[in-house]
Design a protein around this motif. Structure first.
Motif, PDB file in Angstrom:
ATOM      1  N   LYS A   1      23.414  14.396  57.546  1.00 53.34           N
ATOM      2  CA  LYS A   1      22.088  14.949  57.285  1.00 53.34           C
ATOM      3  C   LYS A   1      22.017  15.619  55.916  1.00 53.34           C
ATOM      4  O   LYS A   1      21.001  15.530  55.219  1.00 53.34           O
ATOM      5  CB  LYS A   1      21.738  15.953  58.385  1.00 53.34           C
ATOM      6  CG  LYS A   1      20.269  16.338  58.450  1.00 53.34           C
ATOM      7  CD  LYS A   1      19.993  17.161  59.695  1.00 53.34           C
ATOM      8  CE  LYS A   1      18.511  17.466  59.834  1.00 53.34           C
ATOM      9  NZ  LYS A   1      18.226  18.246  61.059  1.00 53.34           N
ATOM     10  N   LYS A   2      23.093  16.276  55.517  1.00 49.79           N
ATOM     11  CA  LYS A   2      23.123  17.002  54.245  1.00 49.79           C
ATOM     12  C   LYS A   2      23.224  16.061  53.049  1.00 49.79           C
ATOM     13  O   LYS A   2      22.594  16.275  52.015  1.00 49.79           O
ATOM     14  CB  LYS A   2      24.304  17.978  54.223  1.00 49.79           C
ATOM     15  CG  LYS A   2      24.126  19.184  55.137  1.00 49.79           C
ATOM     16  CD  LYS A   2      25.391  20.033  55.146  1.00 49.79           C
ATOM     17  CE  LYS A   2      25.275  21.183  56.141  1.00 49.79           C
ATOM     18  NZ  LYS A   2      26.552  21.949  56.247  1.00 49.79           N
ATOM     19  N   ASP A   3      24.023  15.021  53.164  1.00 51.99           N
ATOM     20  CA  ASP A   3      24.231  14.117  52.016  1.00 51.99           C
ATOM     21  C   ASP A   3      24.461  12.704  52.537  1.00 51.99           C
ATOM     22  O   ASP A   3      25.577  12.186  52.538  1.00 51.99           O
ATOM     23  CB  ASP A   3      25.423  14.588  51.182  1.00 51.99           C
ATOM     24  CG  ASP A   3      25.453  13.937  49.796  1.00 51.99           C
ATOM     25  OD1 ASP A   3      24.724  12.949  49.603  1.00 51.99           O
ATOM     26  OD2 ASP A   3      26.196  14.423  48.933  1.00 51.99           O
ATOM     27  N   ARG A   4      23.388  12.108  52.983  1.00 58.33           N
ATOM     28  CA  ARG A   4      23.492  10.817  53.691  1.00 58.33           C
ATOM     29  C   ARG A   4      24.122   9.708  52.845  1.00 58.33           C
ATOM     30  O   ARG A   4      24.967   8.969  53.313  1.00 58.33           O
ATOM     31  CB  ARG A   4      22.128  10.393  54.237  1.00 58.33           C
ATOM     32  CG  ARG A   4      21.019  10.309  53.205  1.00 58.33           C
ATOM     33  CD  ARG A   4      19.694   9.900  53.832  1.00 58.33           C
ATOM     34  NE  ARG A   4      19.116  10.965  54.654  1.00 58.33           N
ATOM     35  CZ  ARG A   4      18.035  10.810  55.412  1.00 58.33           C
ATOM     36  NH1 ARG A   4      17.423   9.642  55.463  1.00 58.33           N
ATOM     37  NH2 ARG A   4      17.564  11.818  56.115  1.00 58.33           N
ATOM     38  N   LYS A   5      23.694   9.576  51.594  1.00 64.60           N
ATOM     39  CA  LYS A   5      24.206   8.474  50.774  1.00 64.60           C
ATOM     40  C   LYS A   5      25.698   8.644  50.485  1.00 64.60           C
ATOM     41  O   LYS A   5      26.470   7.667  50.545  1.00 64.60           O
ATOM     42  CB  LYS A   5      23.414   8.401  49.462  1.00 64.60           C
ATOM     43  CG  LYS A   5      23.775   7.222  48.557  1.00 64.60           C
ATOM     44  CD  LYS A   5      23.414   5.883  49.188  1.00 64.60           C
ATOM     45  CE  LYS A   5      23.807   4.713  48.290  1.00 64.60           C
ATOM     46  NZ  LYS A   5      23.055   4.647  47.032  1.00 64.60           N
TER      47      LYS A   5
ATOM     48  N   LEU B   1      31.819   3.568  54.177  1.00 66.58           N
ATOM     49  CA  LEU B   1      31.823   2.158  53.759  1.00 66.58           C
ATOM     50  C   LEU B   1      33.115   1.808  53.038  1.00 66.58           C
ATOM     51  O   LEU B   1      33.730   0.771  53.305  1.00 66.58           O
ATOM     52  CB  LEU B   1      30.609   1.906  52.863  1.00 66.58           C
ATOM     53  CG  LEU B   1      30.335   0.475  52.389  1.00 66.58           C
ATOM     54  CD1 LEU B   1      30.138  -0.461  53.570  1.00 66.58           C
ATOM     55  CD2 LEU B   1      29.113   0.459  51.474  1.00 66.58           C
ATOM     56  N   LEU B   2      33.518   2.678  52.141  1.00 68.37           N
ATOM     57  CA  LEU B   2      34.730   2.446  51.368  1.00 68.37           C
ATOM     58  C   LEU B   2      35.977   2.497  52.242  1.00 68.37           C
ATOM     59  O   LEU B   2      36.879   1.672  52.108  1.00 68.37           O
ATOM     60  CB  LEU B   2      34.837   3.488  50.248  1.00 68.37           C
ATOM     61  CG  LEU B   2      36.025   3.355  49.290  1.00 68.37           C
ATOM     62  CD1 LEU B   2      35.950   2.037  48.525  1.00 68.37           C
ATOM     63  CD2 LEU B   2      36.068   4.535  48.323  1.00 68.37           C
ATOM     64  N   GLU B   3      36.000   3.448  53.173  1.00 74.78           N
ATOM     65  CA  GLU B   3      37.194   3.650  54.003  1.00 74.78           C
ATOM     66  C   GLU B   3      37.282   2.681  55.180  1.00 74.78           C
ATOM     67  O   GLU B   3      38.372   2.221  55.526  1.00 74.78           O
ATOM     68  CB  GLU B   3      37.206   5.088  54.543  1.00 74.78           C
ATOM     69  CG  GLU B   3      37.392   6.150  53.465  1.00 74.78           C
ATOM     70  CD  GLU B   3      37.168   7.559  53.990  1.00 74.78           C
ATOM     71  OE1 GLU B   3      37.005   7.719  55.226  1.00 74.78           O
ATOM     72  OE2 GLU B   3      37.159   8.510  53.172  1.00 74.78           O
TER      73      GLU B   3
ATOM     74  N   ALA C   1      21.006  -5.907  58.083  1.00 72.03           N
ATOM     75  CA  ALA C   1      21.478  -5.455  56.768  1.00 72.03           C
ATOM     76  C   ALA C   1      22.998  -5.556  56.671  1.00 72.03           C
ATOM     77  O   ALA C   1      23.543  -5.980  55.647  1.00 72.03           O
ATOM     78  CB  ALA C   1      21.024  -4.017  56.507  1.00 72.03           C
ATOM     79  N   ALA C   2      23.687  -5.170  57.748  1.00 74.93           N
ATOM     80  CA  ALA C   2      25.154  -5.231  57.757  1.00 74.93           C
ATOM     81  C   ALA C   2      25.654  -6.666  57.615  1.00 74.93           C
ATOM     82  O   ALA C   2      26.689  -6.923  57.006  1.00 74.93           O
ATOM     83  CB  ALA C   2      25.692  -4.604  59.044  1.00 74.93           C
TER      84      ALA C   2
ATOM     85  N   ASN D   1      26.008  -1.662  47.723  1.00 73.36           N
ATOM     86  CA  ASN D   1      25.150  -0.558  47.315  1.00 73.36           C
ATOM     87  C   ASN D   1      23.752  -0.687  47.919  1.00 73.36           C
ATOM     88  O   ASN D   1      23.158   0.303  48.375  1.00 73.36           O
ATOM     89  CB  ASN D   1      25.057  -0.477  45.785  1.00 73.36           C
ATOM     90  CG  ASN D   1      24.468   0.833  45.316  1.00 73.36           C
ATOM     91  OD1 ASN D   1      24.892   1.911  45.730  1.00 73.36           O
ATOM     92  ND2 ASN D   1      23.466   0.753  44.452  1.00 73.36           N
ATOM     93  N   GLU D   2      23.238  -1.921  47.955  1.00 70.29           N
ATOM     94  CA  GLU D   2      21.933  -2.159  48.561  1.00 70.29           C
ATOM     95  C   GLU D   2      21.988  -1.907  50.061  1.00 70.29           C
ATOM     96  O   GLU D   2      21.042  -1.371  50.654  1.00 70.29           O
ATOM     97  CB  GLU D   2      21.461  -3.589  48.279  1.00 70.29           C
ATOM     98  CG  GLU D   2      21.062  -3.809  46.831  1.00 70.29           C
ATOM     99  CD  GLU D   2      20.561  -5.218  46.563  1.00 70.29           C
ATOM    100  OE1 GLU D   2      20.522  -6.033  47.524  1.00 70.29           O
ATOM    101  OE2 GLU D   2      20.194  -5.499  45.410  1.00 70.29           O
ATOM    102  N   PHE D   3      23.103  -2.285  50.689  1.00 66.54           N
ATOM    103  CA  PHE D   3      23.277  -2.013  52.115  1.00 66.54           C
ATOM    104  C   PHE D   3      23.277  -0.506  52.370  1.00 66.54           C
ATOM    105  O   PHE D   3      22.588  -0.014  53.262  1.00 66.54           O
ATOM    106  CB  PHE D   3      24.587  -2.632  52.614  1.00 66.54           C
ATOM    107  CG  PHE D   3      25.031  -2.132  53.957  1.00 66.54           C
ATOM    108  CD1 PHE D   3      24.356  -2.505  55.114  1.00 66.54           C
ATOM    109  CD2 PHE D   3      26.116  -1.268  54.072  1.00 66.54           C
ATOM    110  CE1 PHE D   3      24.759  -2.027  56.364  1.00 66.54           C
ATOM    111  CE2 PHE D   3      26.529  -0.796  55.301  1.00 66.54           C
ATOM    112  CZ  PHE D   3      25.848  -1.170  56.453  1.00 66.54           C
ATOM    113  N   ALA D   4      24.042   0.245  51.584  1.00 64.72           N
ATOM    114  CA  ALA D   4      24.111   1.698  51.746  1.00 64.72           C
ATOM    115  C   ALA D   4      22.745   2.335  51.508  1.00 64.72           C
ATOM    116  O   ALA D   4      22.348   3.270  52.228  1.00 64.72           O
ATOM    117  CB  ALA D   4      25.149   2.282  50.791  1.00 64.72           C
TER     118      ALA D   4
END
Length: 273
Positions: free
Chosen positions: A8-12, A19-21, A60-61, A68-71
């Motif tokens: 909620k605080k920093d969604r992206k 995604l990376l992990e 989307a997945a 980046n567009e997915f995120a």
């Protein structure tokens, strides 16, 4: 380990780190509780009807090539006001397969989500081909504008790509159930003579016309129709033929700007058909 408060605080930022992990499948699982809606169909005492749009998180997945567009899509479509607790989906191991199938149909048509999920998971675990054939059939009986065939097709591709996930199953079945059914076209349609292969060739011959919202809707229905053989196939084919006729007869060259997710779906489906 991230929490929903972190999201909620920093969604992206959180989504990018997951995604990376761990990849896209883990993003869907982690974010699933804020990707659904409590209701997709509501009607009040004054007769005002409201239908909410499908969230394309699962497509989307599967279909978006750019991470980046997915995120971006996922982060922009989180809804914390409609947060839903998604628990592990149970099964109906004591019921025979025919009873499970009968209950799936009955529960989805009634708009019941919780028990339909348990029956869906049971059939999926016993016979995935039979599960998808049945869910495709139910989705194609419904109003084509709801894009339920695309939702089911996306789920099938999701499982092929990322493996089984309670959360992906939940998001899809929740939409099928909560976006209450509208069977008017199916109820009033008769079996036709045109085959799904003829429809496929017709679309392929003018595929560029379908790079728009209505075109993606039609391509999603075609993808579902081509996925299995159905008892009511001639009816489904006739429904699709009429939608294609309407679309092509009213077609005008226009610069309709598709969203990134719809472009990705179009690009994938246009190659599949």
């Amino acid at each position: 380990m991230f929490t929903q408060e972190d999201l909620k605080k920093d969604r992206k930022d959180v989504i990018n780190k997951i995604l990376l992990e761990s990849g896209r499948g883990e993003v869907i699982s982690f974010c699933s509780e804020v990707l659904d809606k409590r209701a997709y169909f509501t009607v009040d005492m004054h007769g005002n009807i409201k239908r909410k749009k499908y969230n394309y998180a699962v497509p989307a997945a599967v279909f978006m090539e750019n991470d980046n567009e997915f995120a971006d899509y996922i982060s922009e479509n989180l809804n914390f006001t409609e947060k839903i607790k998604i628990e592990k989906i149970g099964r109906m191991t004591n019921e025979d397969t025919e009873e499970v199938k009968k209950n799936i149909f009955k529960l989805l048509v009634k708009g019941e989500c919780h028990f339909s999920l348990r029956h869906c998971k049971e059939l999926l675990m016993r016979d995935s081909e039979e599960f998808f054939k049945m869910i495709f059939m139910i989705s194609m009986m419904d109003n084509t504008a709801f894009e339920k065939p695309l939702a089911v097709y996306s789920l099938k591709k999701y499982f092929e790509k990322f493996g089984y996930s309670d959360e992906a199953l939940y998001l899809t079945i929740s939409y099928l159930a909560k976006m209450r059914a509208d069977f008017r076209d199916f109820e009033n349609e008769k079996a036709g003579e045109i085959s799904k292969e003829e429809l496929r060739n017709r679309i392929k011959n003018s595929i560029d016309k379908y790079e728009n919202e209505k075109g993606v809707e039609i391509l999603g229905y075609l993808a579902a129709l081509l996925s299995c053989d159905y008892e009511k196939e001639n009816i489904f084919s006739n429904i699709l033929k009429k939608k294609i006729d309407e679309f092509e007869n009213s077609f005008e060259e226009r610069n309709e700007e598709l969203s990134n997710i719809k472009k990705s779906i179009y690009e994938y489906l246009s190659k599949e058909v």
